[in-house]
Design an enzyme around this catalytic site. Structure first.
Site, PDB file in Angstrom:
ATOM      1  N   HIS A 199       0.702  -1.220  -0.062  1.00  0.00           N
ATOM      2  CA  HIS A 199       0.002   0.033  -0.047  1.00  0.00           C
ATOM      3  C   HIS A 199       0.858   1.250   0.125  1.00  0.00           C
ATOM      4  O   HIS A 199       0.765   2.291  -0.959  1.00  0.00           O
ATOM      5  CB  HIS A 199      -1.049   0.083   1.247  1.00  0.00           C
ATOM      6  CG  HIS A 199      -1.747   1.204   1.378  1.00  0.00           C
ATOM      7  ND1 HIS A 199      -3.079   1.423   1.052  1.00  0.00           N
ATOM      8  CD2 HIS A 199      -1.622   2.424   1.864  1.00  0.00           C
ATOM      9  CE1 HIS A 199      -3.479   2.685   1.281  1.00  0.00           C
ATOM     10  NE2 HIS A 199      -2.572   3.298   1.828  1.00  0.00           N
ATOM     11  N   GLU A 200       1.847   1.655   0.901  1.00  0.00           N
ATOM     12  CA  GLU A 200       2.501   2.563   0.961  1.00  0.00           C
ATOM     13  C   GLU A 200       3.400   2.766  -0.194  1.00  0.00           C
ATOM     14  O   GLU A 200       3.711   3.848  -0.513  1.00  0.00           O
ATOM     15  CB  GLU A 200       3.574   2.702   2.441  1.00  0.00           C
ATOM     16  CG  GLU A 200       2.651   2.629   3.711  1.00  0.00           C
ATOM     17  CD  GLU A 200       1.647   3.765   3.762  1.00  0.00           C
ATOM     18  OE1 GLU A 200       1.963   4.639   3.023  1.00  0.00           O
ATOM     19  OE2 GLU A 200       0.607   3.615   4.395  1.00  0.00           O
ATOM     20  N   HIS A 256       1.609   4.516  -2.895  1.00  0.00           N
ATOM     21  CA  HIS A 256       1.859   6.036  -2.631  1.00  0.00           C
ATOM     22  C   HIS A 256       3.022   6.708  -2.865  1.00  0.00           C
ATOM     23  O   HIS A 256       3.248   7.620  -3.881  1.00  0.00           O
ATOM     24  CB  HIS A 256       1.620   6.357  -1.101  1.00  0.00           C
ATOM     25  CG  HIS A 256       0.348   5.996  -0.700  1.00  0.00           C
ATOM     26  ND1 HIS A 256      -0.815   6.626  -1.338  1.00  0.00           N
ATOM     27  CD2 HIS A 256      -0.320   5.745   0.403  1.00  0.00           C
ATOM     28  CE1 HIS A 256      -2.028   6.231  -0.512  1.00  0.00           C
ATOM     29  NE2 HIS A 256      -1.517   5.831   0.389  1.00  0.00           N
ATOM     30  N   HIS A 277      -5.419   7.091  -2.790  1.00  0.00           N
ATOM     31  CA  HIS A 277      -6.331   5.952  -2.108  1.00  0.00           C
ATOM     32  C   HIS A 277      -7.404   5.745  -3.211  1.00  0.00           C
ATOM     33  O   HIS A 277      -7.621   6.516  -4.001  1.00  0.00           O
ATOM     34  CB  HIS A 277      -7.045   6.432  -0.783  1.00  0.00           C
ATOM     35  CG  HIS A 277      -6.056   6.607   0.410  1.00  0.00           C
ATOM     36  ND1 HIS A 277      -5.943   7.314   1.250  1.00  0.00           N
ATOM     37  CD2 HIS A 277      -5.045   5.461   0.861  1.00  0.00           C
ATOM     38  CE1 HIS A 277      -5.093   7.160   2.109  1.00  0.00           C
ATOM     39  NE2 HIS A 277      -4.468   5.901   1.724  1.00  0.00           N
TER      40      HIS A 277
END
Length: 197
Positions: free
Chosen positions: A89-90, A93, A99
């Protein structure tokens, strides 16, 4: 971290290599509470990690994991904090994804538990589509020869399945753009090689 980065580089033309020192596009750190980025961690639970979008700032692309968390790896216990799931997930980014509101997406705003074995994990379609829009396809996904054939394993596992979802409206246009990209790599035969659902 290797497996979490590999999830992204397996489908997009991204190459990640470990380097010594601080001269890297993505710096990974495990700080506690205050750590000089104006986004302090709060101990176990709560904010478990954060990342910064790519850009020109010195902190751009950096990823921080709260060192007060009890991180686990390859655990299926939903009560534990799976480092792999959070890292995927990170890193999303760090390479430019925001998101997503799609329930299956790894880029949902909140942690939803472990995602399973890192060696078997594949990004959900929404995440694949969004990263392809930024970086394009990883040419390793396509096994193009003079006949422009595609490895049957990739088709069978659905790695290159183009789906049409009517709920989001934009899918047909995105599907056409992806098919155009595939045609530029494999030629016009690409339409015959990819299942369109």
């Amino acid at each position: 971290m290797y497996y979490a980065l590999k999830v992204w580089s397996d489908i997009a033309p991204l190459n990640f290599h470990e380097v010594a020192g601080d001269n890297a596009d993505i710096l990974i750190d495990f700080p506690r509470s205050q750590h000089k980025d104006h986004y302090p961690f709060d101990g176990p639970g709560g904010a478990v990690a954060h990342a910064f979008f790519p850009g020109d700032q010195p902190i751009a692309g950096d990823v921080h994991f709260d060192n007060d968390e009890a991180w686990t790896f390859r655990s299926s216990d939903p009560r534990e904090m799976d480092l792999f799931a959070v890292a995927v997930h990170e890193f999303g980014h760090a390479i430019g994804l925001s998101h997503s509101s799609v329930n299956e997406s790894i880029m949902r705003p909140y942690y939803h538990g472990p995602v399973g074995d890192p060696l078997q994990y594949h990004l959900p379609y929404d995440d694949q589509l969004r990263i392809w829009q930024i970086y394009g396809l990883n040419s390793n996904l396509l096994r193009c020869s003079s006949m422009c054939s595609l490895g049957t394993q990739k088709v069978a596992t659905g790695s290159i399945v183009i789906k049409q979802r009517t709920a989001e409206g934009r899918e047909l246009k995105q599907k056409q753009k992806l098919l155009k990209k595939l045609n530029s790599i494999c030629g016009e035969e690409a339409e015959l090689l990819f299942r369109i659902q």
